[in-house]
Design a protein around this motif. Structure first.
Motif, PDB file in Angstrom:
ATOM      1  N   ARG A   1       0.830  -1.214   0.000  1.00 48.97           N
ATOM      2  CA  ARG A   1       0.000   0.000   0.000  1.00 48.97           C
ATOM      3  C   ARG A   1       0.856   1.253   0.000  1.00 48.97           C
ATOM      4  O   ARG A   1       2.079   1.202   0.153  1.00 48.97           O
ATOM      5  CB  ARG A   1      -0.896   0.003   1.242  1.00 48.97           C
ATOM      6  N   VAL A   2       0.151   2.374  -0.142  1.00 50.62           N
ATOM      7  CA  VAL A   2       0.738   3.697   0.054  1.00 50.62           C
ATOM      8  C   VAL A   2       0.065   4.315   1.267  1.00 50.62           C
ATOM      9  O   VAL A   2      -1.167   4.319   1.366  1.00 50.62           O
ATOM     10  CB  VAL A   2       0.535   4.599  -1.179  1.00 50.62           C
TER      11      VAL A   2
ATOM     12  N   GLN B   1       2.648  -3.507  -9.119  1.00 52.73           N
ATOM     13  CA  GLN B   1       2.516  -4.583 -10.095  1.00 52.73           C
ATOM     14  C   GLN B   1       2.726  -5.941  -9.451  1.00 52.73           C
ATOM     15  O   GLN B   1       1.997  -6.897  -9.721  1.00 52.73           O
ATOM     16  CB  GLN B   1       3.524  -4.388 -11.227  1.00 52.73           C
ATOM     17  N   ALA B   2       3.716  -6.031  -8.568  1.00 54.98           N
ATOM     18  CA  ALA B   2       3.973  -7.300  -7.893  1.00 54.98           C
ATOM     19  C   ALA B   2       2.810  -7.689  -6.994  1.00 54.98           C
ATOM     20  O   ALA B   2       2.415  -8.859  -6.927  1.00 54.98           O
ATOM     21  CB  ALA B   2       5.264  -7.195  -7.078  1.00 54.98           C
ATOM     22  N   ARG B   3       2.235  -6.700  -6.307  1.00 60.12           N
ATOM     23  CA  ARG B   3       1.129  -6.993  -5.389  1.00 60.12           C
ATOM     24  C   ARG B   3      -0.116  -7.431  -6.134  1.00 60.12           C
ATOM     25  O   ARG B   3      -0.785  -8.392  -5.750  1.00 60.12           O
ATOM     26  CB  ARG B   3       0.816  -5.744  -4.552  1.00 60.12           C
TER      27      ARG B   3
ATOM     28  N   TYR C   1      -2.912  -1.115  -2.912  1.00 63.14           N
ATOM     29  CA  TYR C   1      -2.730  -1.056  -4.361  1.00 63.14           C
ATOM     30  C   TYR C   1      -3.974  -1.514  -5.115  1.00 63.14           C
ATOM     31  O   TYR C   1      -4.184  -1.099  -6.263  1.00 63.14           O
ATOM     32  CB  TYR C   1      -1.527  -1.905  -4.773  1.00 63.14           C
ATOM     33  N   THR C   2      -4.789  -2.333  -4.491  1.00 72.81           N
ATOM     34  CA  THR C   2      -6.018  -2.775  -5.138  1.00 72.81           C
ATOM     35  C   THR C   2      -7.021  -1.645  -5.300  1.00 72.81           C
ATOM     36  O   THR C   2      -7.999  -1.777  -6.043  1.00 72.81           O
ATOM     37  CB  THR C   2      -6.661  -3.920  -4.337  1.00 72.81           C
TER      38      THR C   2
ATOM     39  N   LEU D   1      -2.278   9.776  -7.376  1.00 69.86           N
ATOM     40  CA  LEU D   1      -2.860   8.438  -7.372  1.00 69.86           C
ATOM     41  C   LEU D   1      -4.349   8.524  -7.693  1.00 69.86           C
ATOM     42  O   LEU D   1      -5.100   9.192  -6.989  1.00 69.86           O
ATOM     43  CB  LEU D   1      -2.662   7.778  -6.002  1.00 69.86           C
ATOM     44  N   GLU D   2      -4.745   7.865  -8.752  1.00 71.42           N
ATOM     45  CA  GLU D   2      -6.153   7.815  -9.138  1.00 71.42           C
ATOM     46  C   GLU D   2      -6.795   6.616  -8.455  1.00 71.42           C
ATOM     47  O   GLU D   2      -6.429   5.468  -8.722  1.00 71.42           O
ATOM     48  CB  GLU D   2      -6.272   7.691 -10.650  1.00 71.42           C
ATOM     49  N   THR D   3      -7.729   6.890  -7.543  1.00 72.34           N
ATOM     50  CA  THR D   3      -8.304   5.817  -6.740  1.00 72.34           C
ATOM     51  C   THR D   3      -9.521   5.206  -7.418  1.00 72.34           C
ATOM     52  O   THR D   3     -10.150   5.806  -8.285  1.00 72.34           O
ATOM     53  CB  THR D   3      -8.705   6.337  -5.354  1.00 72.34           C
ATOM     54  N   MET D   4      -9.850   3.994  -6.975  1.00 66.94           N
ATOM     55  CA  MET D   4     -11.004   3.282  -7.502  1.00 66.94           C
ATOM     56  C   MET D   4     -11.953   2.946  -6.354  1.00 66.94           C
ATOM     57  O   MET D   4     -11.659   3.174  -5.183  1.00 66.94           O
ATOM     58  CB  MET D   4     -10.560   1.985  -8.188  1.00 66.94           C
TER      59      MET D   4
END
Length: 219
Positions: free
Chosen positions: A115-116, A199-201, A132-133, A152-155
């Motif tokens: 995460r960030v 990307q790894a996560r 990251y999800t 960061l564009e969130t979803m």
């Protein structure tokens, strides 16, 4: 007593000692901190607080004042009549630098393998936690001196207040607020760390247990 909000459920007391600087609690087992940093004070003052534009504005005011009185007063007195605008500009720019310094010192950005995390706010401290999800895209605004901003564009249902998070947001994106790591040194390097970690996560398969009694398809 102010409290720090998490984008997920849960709050913590601002006056508790942070087990890890910038994080409200110790990372869970398996999560590693990849990078931590703060905004650069000068870059924050210039980019987020428009220091250069404001300094230019007072410079123009000073020049206008001098030009408007130089034909009416002796040269020395014309300069003296312009000095108050210079002093006012110095005071305003000094205050902006102070605000930028306080904001930078109160901020800690953290990138982990999952995460960030953004610990932000000088008067009202909040913690923004972005797995990251929940991040759909990341955009880098790189400056010539190496500092830059990663927005960061969130979803999903992640909702943030532009005013509460300012200046740690992408400017002028108020309808859908984009939290941002503002004015950080070595921004391109940090963007690479973030991209690799995300990307790894996301590429790790998520295995969930099937409900008890669920039917198993016949071969």
């Amino acid at each position: 007593m102010s409290q720090a909000n998490n984008t997920h459920a849960g709050q913590h007391d601002d006056f508790e000692i942070e087990p890890v600087e910038g994080l409200p609690e110790k990372p869970p087992a398996g999560e590693q901190i990849l990078w931590q940093g703060r905004p650069d004070t000068w870059a924050l003052a210039s980019g987020a607080l428009s220091l250069k534009w404001i300094a230019g504005y007072f410079a123009l005011l000073t020049l206008w004042r001098f030009v408007s009185v130089v034909d009416l007063l002796p040269f020395g007195q014309a300069i003296g009549a312009s000095v108050p605008f210079v002093l006012l500009g110095v005071v305003v720019c000094g205050l902006l630098l102070l605000v930028a310094y306080v904001q930078a010192r109160a901020t800690m950005y953290t990138i982990t393998t999952s995460r960030v995390v953004m610990r932000i706010g000088a008067a009202l401290t909040i913690t923004v936690n972005l797995p990251y999800t929940q991040v759909g895209n990341a955009m880098l605004d790189l400056r010539r001196n190496g500092t830059g901003t990663i927005a960061l564009e969130t979803m999903g249902d992640t909702k943030l207040s532009y005013l509460v998070c300012w200046p740690h947001v992408r400017p002028w994106h108020m309808k859908r607020v984009q939290p941002a790591l503002r004015c950080i040194p070595e921004a391109e390097k940090v963007a690479g760390i973030l991209a690799e970690a995300a990307q790894a996560r996301i590429s790790v398969p998520q295995v969930s247990r099937a409900p008890a009694g669920a039917a198993v398809a016949a071969e």
